[in-house]
Motif scaffolding. Structure first.
Motif, PDB file in Angstrom:
ATOM      1  N   GLY A   1      -2.592   6.863   7.242  1.00 44.30           N
ATOM      2  CA  GLY A   1      -2.866   7.898   6.256  1.00 44.30           C
ATOM      3  C   GLY A   1      -3.052   7.443   4.830  1.00 44.30           C
ATOM      4  O   GLY A   1      -3.151   8.259   3.949  1.00 44.30           O
ATOM      5  N   ILE A   2      -3.070   6.117   4.594  1.00 40.56           N
ATOM      6  CA  ILE A   2      -3.320   5.659   3.229  1.00 40.56           C
ATOM      7  C   ILE A   2      -4.640   4.912   3.197  1.00 40.56           C
ATOM      8  O   ILE A   2      -4.842   3.970   3.963  1.00 40.56           O
ATOM      9  CB  ILE A   2      -2.201   4.721   2.733  1.00 40.56           C
ATOM     10  N   GLU A   3      -5.525   5.358   2.323  1.00 40.09           N
ATOM     11  CA  GLU A   3      -6.818   4.695   2.217  1.00 40.09           C
ATOM     12  C   GLU A   3      -7.012   4.209   0.797  1.00 40.09           C
ATOM     13  O   GLU A   3      -6.869   4.981  -0.145  1.00 40.09           O
ATOM     14  CB  GLU A   3      -7.921   5.694   2.542  1.00 40.09           C
ATOM     15  N   ILE A   4      -7.322   2.940   0.655  1.00 34.07           N
ATOM     16  CA  ILE A   4      -7.542   2.417  -0.686  1.00 34.07           C
ATOM     17  C   ILE A   4      -8.961   1.851  -0.765  1.00 34.07           C
ATOM     18  O   ILE A   4      -9.374   1.080   0.101  1.00 34.07           O
ATOM     19  CB  ILE A   4      -6.508   1.331  -1.032  1.00 34.07           C
TER      20      ILE A   4
ATOM     21  N   ASN B   1       0.804  -1.223   0.000  1.00 32.01           N
ATOM     22  CA  ASN B   1       0.000   0.000   0.000  1.00 32.01           C
ATOM     23  C   ASN B   1       0.837   1.274   0.000  1.00 32.01           C
ATOM     24  O   ASN B   1       0.354   2.326  -0.337  1.00 32.01           O
ATOM     25  CB  ASN B   1      -1.000   0.002   1.158  1.00 32.01           C
ATOM     26  N   THR B   2       2.137   1.181   0.353  1.00 31.66           N
ATOM     27  CA  THR B   2       2.955   2.390   0.342  1.00 31.66           C
ATOM     28  C   THR B   2       3.573   2.642  -1.021  1.00 31.66           C
ATOM     29  O   THR B   2       4.246   3.627  -1.229  1.00 31.66           O
ATOM     30  CB  THR B   2       4.096   2.313   1.373  1.00 31.66           C
ATOM     31  N   ASN B   3       3.390   1.725  -1.929  1.00 27.64           N
ATOM     32  CA  ASN B   3       4.088   1.858  -3.202  1.00 27.64           C
ATOM     33  C   ASN B   3       3.251   1.352  -4.369  1.00 27.64           C
ATOM     34  O   ASN B   3       3.748   0.665  -5.252  1.00 27.64           O
ATOM     35  CB  ASN B   3       5.384   1.061  -3.112  1.00 27.64           C
ATOM     36  N   MET B   4       1.991   1.749  -4.351  1.00 23.88           N
ATOM     37  CA  MET B   4       1.053   1.196  -5.311  1.00 23.88           C
ATOM     38  C   MET B   4       1.437   1.489  -6.751  1.00 23.88           C
ATOM     39  O   MET B   4       1.305   0.638  -7.628  1.00 23.88           O
ATOM     40  CB  MET B   4      -0.351   1.771  -5.042  1.00 23.88           C
ATOM     41  N   GLU B   5       1.903   2.688  -7.008  1.00 18.69           N
ATOM     42  CA  GLU B   5       2.158   3.093  -8.389  1.00 18.69           C
ATOM     43  C   GLU B   5       3.173   2.157  -9.046  1.00 18.69           C
ATOM     44  O   GLU B   5       2.945   1.606 -10.118  1.00 18.69           O
ATOM     45  CB  GLU B   5       2.665   4.529  -8.420  1.00 18.69           C
ATOM     46  N   ARG B   6       4.279   1.973  -8.347  1.00 22.00           N
ATOM     47  CA  ARG B   6       5.349   1.109  -8.841  1.00 22.00           C
ATOM     48  C   ARG B   6       4.859  -0.343  -8.961  1.00 22.00           C
ATOM     49  O   ARG B   6       5.099  -1.035  -9.931  1.00 22.00           O
ATOM     50  CB  ARG B   6       6.493   1.228  -7.829  1.00 22.00           C
ATOM     51  N   ASN B   7       4.179  -0.800  -7.914  1.00 22.94           N
ATOM     52  CA  ASN B   7       3.787  -2.208  -7.833  1.00 22.94           C
ATOM     53  C   ASN B   7       2.740  -2.591  -8.867  1.00 22.94           C
ATOM     54  O   ASN B   7       2.751  -3.684  -9.403  1.00 22.94           O
ATOM     55  CB  ASN B   7       3.234  -2.545  -6.436  1.00 22.94           C
TER      56      ASN B   7
ATOM     57  N   VAL C   1       1.976   2.260   9.226  1.00 23.13           N
ATOM     58  CA  VAL C   1       1.892   3.329   8.239  1.00 23.13           C
ATOM     59  C   VAL C   1       0.450   3.785   8.177  1.00 23.13           C
ATOM     60  O   VAL C   1      -0.435   3.023   7.799  1.00 23.13           O
ATOM     61  CB  VAL C   1       2.353   2.835   6.854  1.00 23.13           C
TER      62      VAL C   1
END
Lengths: 144, 444, 230
Positions: C121-124, C89-95, C119
């Motif tokens: 502050g990230i909501e998906i 979840n901290t690196n969605m773009e790359r993954n 971690v």
């Protein structure tokens, strides 16, 4: 536009200058004492020129962040955190070495003189401890 | 979200002729961005985290590498200065006094006693006494890896190495080499391009593995003052890394011409390592050390002991070592190392060191060159040259076999040849500068 | 028994997830012909036995490195019943880039979002993401093992569904047309189209993928395919 209170920023900034200058001074003394062949003076070892060089690295880390920290920027504060991290690592390493030397002494090898054991890495770390506390106060709400 | 500092950095753009590939990749990223903008929300407060702050320092253009070297120096101080008393406890007390006292009192047979004292207690025992130091080193390296710092170190080093024309992923296999060169060589598999992979394999043996740390600690510990040992060893390890980079640059411009392929590296988040994970990690790297001491080192020590006490008559049961077979081998080898100021026993030890580097120490001990004796036969200069030689010449048979398997027999012989030549050359330079320029003695 | 492959970028928590799923009981071997480590393990869900194959951690699926080739060949040739694609979840773009490559390979994907502990502050929006991509999305916490049962359940479901594929990637009008053109030529060669997903082959031809070009080289329609790619 500052990220955190510039009042505390100034405090840690000045503190970082003091620490930076201390590391430069002691580092230079270590180098001079070994290169000139004078040897140990008080609590400053006389055979640690290379260690003196690395004190410059610690000093550079502290001093790089001063301006940013005084302006209340996290970017500058980062270097103060990094500098404290290095002080911490060096401090812990030399405290452990004191422990190792104590073991050695108990086993009947070598001397155990307090001023030989109490290396600059240890007491500079102790001087930096309140600084570390201040940095912790600024970053305590920050996510990991 | 791509603005987050340090999460990922792209060092080189794809080459221009690969247009459709780049275009397709861009389209994929565009679509990913679009999808994420619809499905993902990132809290503004996340803009700065402790992770980001640490990366500002550790990945800094100017400070990154000095900070890495400063930390490694602290690691060596810790490992070799803090670990030394525990090492001498095992070698001097357990294998040096308690066990020999016990066997001398209990066992009447002279041959068995000679075998136990020379081969087992001195030879294998000394190697085993390095367990605290080697395991401490592996523990610290494991902690540095598990907390996420090593990836940063690799990253800043890679950036510098990339400018020298080396492949971006080279540094991670090099770091694995600090445990043992065999996993280091195997870790090169992660390097995509064949040229880059071969290049990195060839220089991996120059990274000081755990076995060589044993030689460094043994010799530096015997010859140099205690507070200098960490620095001396640090300088030798540093020399190895510098040579690895220098040789890689040389090979890049001769054997493996071309530019390194593009690389991209993702950094893990920092984490406080758990004791269990780090200890397991340490054990994984360190267990071979104990295993080797019980197998190959023991085998060679037995061989050395036999060569030292035979023929039984002329050597008077191993007491007149000069009449033994091993002395014959030693005197045959010694002229080739005469210039470095090493005696025949050192020559023999280096010879057996081909099998495994710890055997250098085990052989010296078996032949009676204990830490107490060393200062009487070696000057600091000849000892330093010996350290450099031990660093460079072929790490061990197993590592060479790995190079054979990962590359080819031809390349294995190439590696042996270049490492031997380089070892001689660098030791000569050290002797040349120290002895002929600065007038330091090479004989006691 | 169903075969499920595990794939993901390095450092997303794939190994931790593998260990959680298999309970640390793993079998380590080598991939045939290459010196890349192959890890397999077994687990069970609702009486169904699952064989898990841990593919090398990679960022992409080009023919340039052994790791990537091994992972890709396994998916193309062995056609696992499901592919668990682990992203972080901290690196969605790359993954997600790898996820897109898997979509092209027409793998049956279970998108698995591993959450780092600590971690915030990230909501998906998992449901929405699942809808857009056309594949199930499962959140897990690999370090604690949270979500593992759900993951197994969804993997078994996906394995049993036949024919359903994720939504293809929209490369924009021009490129889509080009891909179609090349694909049409490739489809003429039945031996190729029965072996590999044709759209994937077309994209790889455009990307000048070494291994795929080798395959194309042996095709009787080689000339037309290359011409179509321009």
């Amino acid at each position: 536009m500052s990220d955190f209170d510039t009042g505390i920023g100034k405090t840690v900034g000045i503190y970082a200058i003091v620490l930076g200058l201390l590391y430069i001074g002691i580092g230079a003394a270590k180098i001079v004492l070994q290169v000139s062949g004078i040897g140990r003076v008080g609590v400053i070892p006389g055979n640690d020129a290379l260690g003196g060089l690395f004190f410059f690295v610690i000093a550079a880390t502290y001093l790089t962040g001063v301006k940013g920290a005084v302006n209340g920027e996290y970017r500058g504060l980062s270097f103060l955190l990094g500098g404290f991290f290095l002080s911490l690592v060096y401090g812990i390493v030399y405290i452990l070495i004191i422990g190792g030397n104590a073991v050695s002494y108990v086993l009947g090898e070598g001397d155990f003189l307090w001023f030989v054991q109490f290396t600059p890495s240890v007491w500079l770390f102790i001087i930096a401890l309140p600084f570390g506390y201040l940095i912790g106060q600024i970053t305590k709400d920050m996510s990991w | 979200m791509s603005e987050e500092p340090s999460e990922e950095e792209v060092l080189e753009e794809e080459e221009e002729q690969e247009e459709p590939e780049v275009l397709l990749a861009e389209k994929r990223y565009d679509e990913i961005d679009e999808i994420l903008s619809k499905t993902m929300k990132i809290d503004k407060k996340r803009e700065w985290s402790i992770n980001d702050m640490l990366d500002v320092v550790f990945l800094n253009k100017r400070l990154g590498i000095p900070v890495f070297i400063a930390l490694m120096w602290a690691v060596f101080q810790l490992v070799f200065t803090f670990g030394a008393p525990f090492q001498s406890l095992i070698s001097d007390k357990i294998f040096g006094a308690w066990l020999p006292d016990l066997t001398n009192a209990v066992i009447p047979n002279k041959i068995v006693l000679s075998f136990l004292n020379n081969a087992v207690f001195n030879g294998v025992g000394t190697v085993l006494s390095f367990i605290p130091i080697i395991f401490l080193l592996f523990l610290v390296l494991a902690i540095l890896e598990d907390c996420g710092y090593m990836a940063r170190a690799a990253f800043v080093m890679d950036k510098a190495m990339y400018k020298l024309g080396l492949h971006g992923k080279s540094f991670i296999p090099l770091i694995s080499g600090f445990g043992c060169n065999i996993p280091g060589v195997m870790a090169c598999r992660t390097i995509g391009s064949e040229k880059d992979r071969k290049l990195t394999i060839l220089v991996n043996p120059l990274i000081s593995c755990g076995a060589r740390m044993v030689i460094y600690t043994f010799i530096a510990g015997a010859i140099f003052p205690a507070e200098m040992v960490g620095t001396v060893i640090f300088s030798i390890v540093f020399l190895g890394v510098a040579l690895a980079i220098a040789m890689a640059v040389l090979f890049r411009h001769t054997l493996f011409k071309g530019s390194p392929s593009a690389f991209m590296m993702e950094l893990p988040r920092y984490a406080i390592p758990t004791a269990k994970a780090s200890i397991l990690h340490m054990w994984e790297r360190g267990k071979w050390f104990i295993y080797k001491a019980g197998t190959i080192i023991f085998g060679i020590v037995v061989l050395v002991w036999f060569l030292q006490v035979l023929p039984w008559g002329p050597t008077q049961g191993g007491t007149v070592i000069e009449n033994s077979y091993i002395a014959m081998i030693g005197h045959f080898l010694q002229p080739s190392v005469e210039i470095f100021g090493w005696d025949w026993k050192t020559a023999v030890a280096l010879f057996f060191g081909f099998m495994a580097k710890e055997t250098v120490v085990a052989t010296m001990e078996t032949l009676g060159q204990t830490a107490d004796v060393l200062p009487t036969i070696m000057t600091p200069l000849s000892a330093y040259a010996l350290l450099a030689f031990s660093l460079i010449y072929v790490p061990c048979v197993a590592c060479m076999a790995t190079i054979w398997r990962e590359m080819s027999l031809k390349w294995m012989f190439f590696a042996i040849a270049y490492l031997m030549i380089l070892a001689g050359l660098i030791s000569l330079v050290i002797i040349g500068i120290g002895h002929f320029l600065l007038g330091m003695p090479i004989h006691v | 028994m169903i075969t499920v492959a595990l794939i993901g970028n390095p450092n997303v928590g794939k190994t931790a997830a593998f260990n959680q799923l298999t309970g640390m009981k793993e079998h380590v071997g080598n991939w045939p012909g290459v010196t890349v480590e192959k890890k397999t393990g077994k687990c069970k869900y609702d009486g169904e036995e699952i064989e898990l194959v841990d593919l090398p951690g990679t960022y992409s699926l080009t023919a340039r490195s052994m790791d990537e080739l091994v992972a890709r060949n396994f998916i193309v040739e062995e056609k696992p019943d499901a592919v668990i694609d682990i992203v972080n979840n901290t690196n969605m773009e790359r993954n997600l880039y790898l996820t897109f490559l898997l979509i092209e390979l027409e793998a049956k994907i279970v998108l698995t979002i591993n959450q780092w502990t600590g971690v915030g502050g990230i909501e998906i929006d998992e449901q929405k993401l699942s809808g857009i991509l056309g594949m199930p999305v499962v959140p897990i916490v690999a370090t604690t093992g949270e979500g593992m049962e759900e993951l197994k359940k969804v993997a078994v479901e996906v394995a049993k569904e036949k024919g359903k594929r994720a939504n293809p990637i929209d490369y924009g009008e021009d490129i889509n047309a080009l891909i179609k053109k090349v694909e049409a030529e490739i489809k003429k060669d039945t031996s190729l189209s029965s072996k590999y997903p044709t759209r994937w082959l077309a994209i790889k031809v455009l990307e000048k993928d070494e291994e795929v070009l080798k395959e194309i080289d042996e095709s009787p329609h080689k000339g037309e395919i290359i011409d179509a790619a321009g």
